[in-house]
Motif scaffolding. Structure first.
Motif, PDB file in Angstrom:
ATOM      1  N   ASP A   1      78.064 -51.735  91.166  1.00  0.00           N
ATOM      2  CA  ASP A   1      78.285 -50.303  91.358  1.00  0.00           C
ATOM      3  C   ASP A   1      79.784 -50.087  91.199  1.00  0.00           C
ATOM      4  O   ASP A   1      80.576 -50.615  91.978  1.00  0.00           O
ATOM      5  CB  ASP A   1      77.806 -49.853  92.734  1.00  0.00           C
ATOM      6  CG  ASP A   1      76.298 -49.977  92.872  1.00  0.00           C
ATOM      7  OD1 ASP A   1      75.592 -49.585  91.921  1.00  0.00           O
ATOM      8  OD2 ASP A   1      75.834 -50.463  93.918  1.00  0.00           O
TER       9      ASP A   1
ATOM     10  N   SER B   1      76.352 -47.619  87.534  1.00  0.00           N
ATOM     11  CA  SER B   1      75.556 -48.669  88.149  1.00  0.00           C
ATOM     12  C   SER B   1      75.012 -49.493  86.985  1.00  0.00           C
ATOM     13  O   SER B   1      74.248 -48.981  86.170  1.00  0.00           O
ATOM     14  CB  SER B   1      74.422 -48.072  88.976  1.00  0.00           C
ATOM     15  OG  SER B   1      73.722 -49.095  89.627  1.00  0.00           O
TER      16      SER B   1
ATOM     17  N   GLU C   1      73.308 -50.202  81.594  1.00  0.00           N
ATOM     18  CA  GLU C   1      73.422 -49.182  82.634  1.00  0.00           C
ATOM     19  C   GLU C   1      72.024 -48.776  83.096  1.00  0.00           C
ATOM     20  O   GLU C   1      71.109 -48.622  82.285  1.00  0.00           O
ATOM     21  CB  GLU C   1      74.176 -47.969  82.091  1.00  0.00           C
ATOM     22  CG  GLU C   1      74.569 -46.988  83.161  1.00  0.00           C
ATOM     23  CD  GLU C   1      75.528 -45.932  82.680  1.00  0.00           C
ATOM     24  OE1 GLU C   1      75.915 -45.098  83.502  1.00  0.00           O
ATOM     25  OE2 GLU C   1      75.883 -45.925  81.484  1.00  0.00           O
ATOM     26  N   THR C   2      71.853 -48.604  84.407  1.00  0.00           N
ATOM     27  CA  THR C   2      70.548 -48.234  84.945  1.00  0.00           C
ATOM     28  C   THR C   2      70.207 -46.786  84.590  1.00  0.00           C
ATOM     29  O   THR C   2      71.095 -45.974  84.326  1.00  0.00           O
ATOM     30  CB  THR C   2      70.510 -48.407  86.474  1.00  0.00           C
ATOM     31  OG1 THR C   2      71.461 -47.519  87.059  1.00  0.00           O
ATOM     32  CG2 THR C   2      70.811 -49.842  86.878  1.00  0.00           C
ATOM     33  N   GLY C   3      68.935 -46.462  84.600  1.00  0.00           N
ATOM     34  CA  GLY C   3      68.481 -45.114  84.284  1.00  0.00           C
ATOM     35  C   GLY C   3      69.021 -44.077  85.258  1.00  0.00           C
ATOM     36  O   GLY C   3      69.389 -42.968  84.863  1.00  0.00           O
ATOM     37  N   ASP C   4      69.063 -44.423  86.547  1.00  0.00           N
ATOM     38  CA  ASP C   4      69.604 -43.503  87.554  1.00  0.00           C
ATOM     39  C   ASP C   4      71.064 -43.196  87.279  1.00  0.00           C
ATOM     40  O   ASP C   4      71.505 -42.060  87.421  1.00  0.00           O
ATOM     41  CB  ASP C   4      69.473 -44.102  88.962  1.00  0.00           C
ATOM     42  CG  ASP C   4      68.030 -44.225  89.414  1.00  0.00           C
ATOM     43  OD1 ASP C   4      67.167 -43.540  88.826  1.00  0.00           O
ATOM     44  OD2 ASP C   4      67.782 -45.003  90.355  1.00  0.00           O
ATOM     45  N   SER C   5      71.806 -44.217  86.900  1.00  0.00           N
ATOM     46  CA  SER C   5      73.231 -44.043  86.613  1.00  0.00           C
ATOM     47  C   SER C   5      73.431 -43.128  85.408  1.00  0.00           C
ATOM     48  O   SER C   5      74.292 -42.244  85.430  1.00  0.00           O
ATOM     49  CB  SER C   5      73.877 -45.409  86.357  1.00  0.00           C
ATOM     50  OG  SER C   5      75.236 -45.265  86.025  1.00  0.00           O
TER      51      SER C   5
ATOM     52  N   ALA D   1      71.378 -40.797  84.297  1.00  0.00           N
ATOM     53  CA  ALA D   1      70.996 -39.438  84.680  1.00  0.00           C
ATOM     54  C   ALA D   1      72.078 -38.785  85.537  1.00  0.00           C
ATOM     55  O   ALA D   1      72.429 -37.611  85.341  1.00  0.00           O
ATOM     56  CB  ALA D   1      69.668 -39.459  85.423  1.00  0.00           C
ATOM     57  N   ARG D   2      72.644 -39.544  86.490  1.00  0.00           N
ATOM     58  CA  ARG D   2      73.684 -39.011  87.362  1.00  0.00           C
ATOM     59  C   ARG D   2      74.935 -38.650  86.569  1.00  0.00           C
ATOM     60  O   ARG D   2      75.513 -37.582  86.749  1.00  0.00           O
ATOM     61  CB  ARG D   2      74.025 -40.034  88.458  1.00  0.00           C
ATOM     62  CG  ARG D   2      75.089 -39.546  89.431  1.00  0.00           C
ATOM     63  CD  ARG D   2      75.421 -40.564  90.513  1.00  0.00           C
ATOM     64  NE  ARG D   2      75.808 -41.841  89.945  1.00  0.00           N
ATOM     65  CZ  ARG D   2      75.176 -42.981  90.171  1.00  0.00           C
ATOM     66  NH1 ARG D   2      74.108 -43.013  90.926  1.00  0.00           N
ATOM     67  NH2 ARG D   2      75.606 -44.109  89.630  1.00  0.00           N
TER      68      ARG D   2
ATOM     69  N   ARG E   1      74.295 -35.427  84.645  1.00  0.00           N
ATOM     70  CA  ARG E   1      74.364 -34.260  85.539  1.00  0.00           C
ATOM     71  C   ARG E   1      75.809 -33.907  85.859  1.00  0.00           C
ATOM     72  O   ARG E   1      76.195 -32.737  85.819  1.00  0.00           O
ATOM     73  CB  ARG E   1      73.626 -34.551  86.847  1.00  0.00           C
ATOM     74  CG  ARG E   1      72.173 -34.211  86.847  1.00  0.00           C
ATOM     75  CD  ARG E   1      71.590 -34.194  88.260  1.00  0.00           C
ATOM     76  NE  ARG E   1      72.040 -35.269  89.118  1.00  0.00           N
ATOM     77  CZ  ARG E   1      71.459 -36.462  89.215  1.00  0.00           C
ATOM     78  NH1 ARG E   1      70.416 -36.741  88.489  1.00  0.00           N
ATOM     79  NH2 ARG E   1      71.926 -37.373  90.048  1.00  0.00           N
TER      80      ARG E   1
END
Length: 141
Positions: free
Chosen positions: A63, A72, A94-98, A100-101, A104
């Motif tokens: 992170d 991330s 890179e992770t999917g959440d990262s 998307a964040r 945004r």
């Protein structure tokens, strides 16, 4: 005759210092900046705070709080050599959440008002006189 191993040639080794990997993966411009970020606690390895000398391994989750951006990532490969950006992107996933964040946050920055438009500029002569009158009242004059 055997060749002495070069300490800077870490591509074939299974271990590498965290600060050197962050520099090689182009998250920071210098190893010193990477080391300072680690010392400040802006880098976590597998959810735990790390030291610059910590060894990073393939499969570790990092992170990374870089200036203005948070990543991330999962370590995919090790390299102590700083190469082109295309090569650096192969060192991590890179992770999917990262993703998307970051998207945004980028959209929020794009839609935010221009900082210079939030300022109203210098006061007019009338506003300045009003400010002076208010200051005089506060001072008791």
């Amino acid at each position: 005759m055997s060749r002495k191993p070069d300490p800077d040639d870490d591509a074939g080794h299974e271990r590498l210092r965290l600060d050197k990997w962050l520099w090689a993966a182009r998250f920071f411009k210098t190893r010193t900046l990477a080391s300072d970020a680690i010392d400040a606690g802006r880098i976590q390895v597998n959810g735990a705070r790390a030291k610059p000398s910590r060894e990073v391994h393939v499969g570790d989750q990092l992170d990374i709080q870089a200036p203005e951006v948070r990543y991330s990532v999962i370590v995919q490969a090790l390299s102590g050599r700083r190469g082109p950006a295309e090569e650096a992107r192969r060192l991590y996933a890179e992770t999917g959440d990262s993703l998307a964040r970051r998207e945004r946050e980028r959209e929020q920055r794009r839609l935010a008002p221009e900082p210079s438009q939030m300022l109203h500029g210098r006061p007019t002569k009338t506003q300045r006189r009003e400010i002076d009158r208010m200051r005089a009242k506060l001072r008791g004059g």
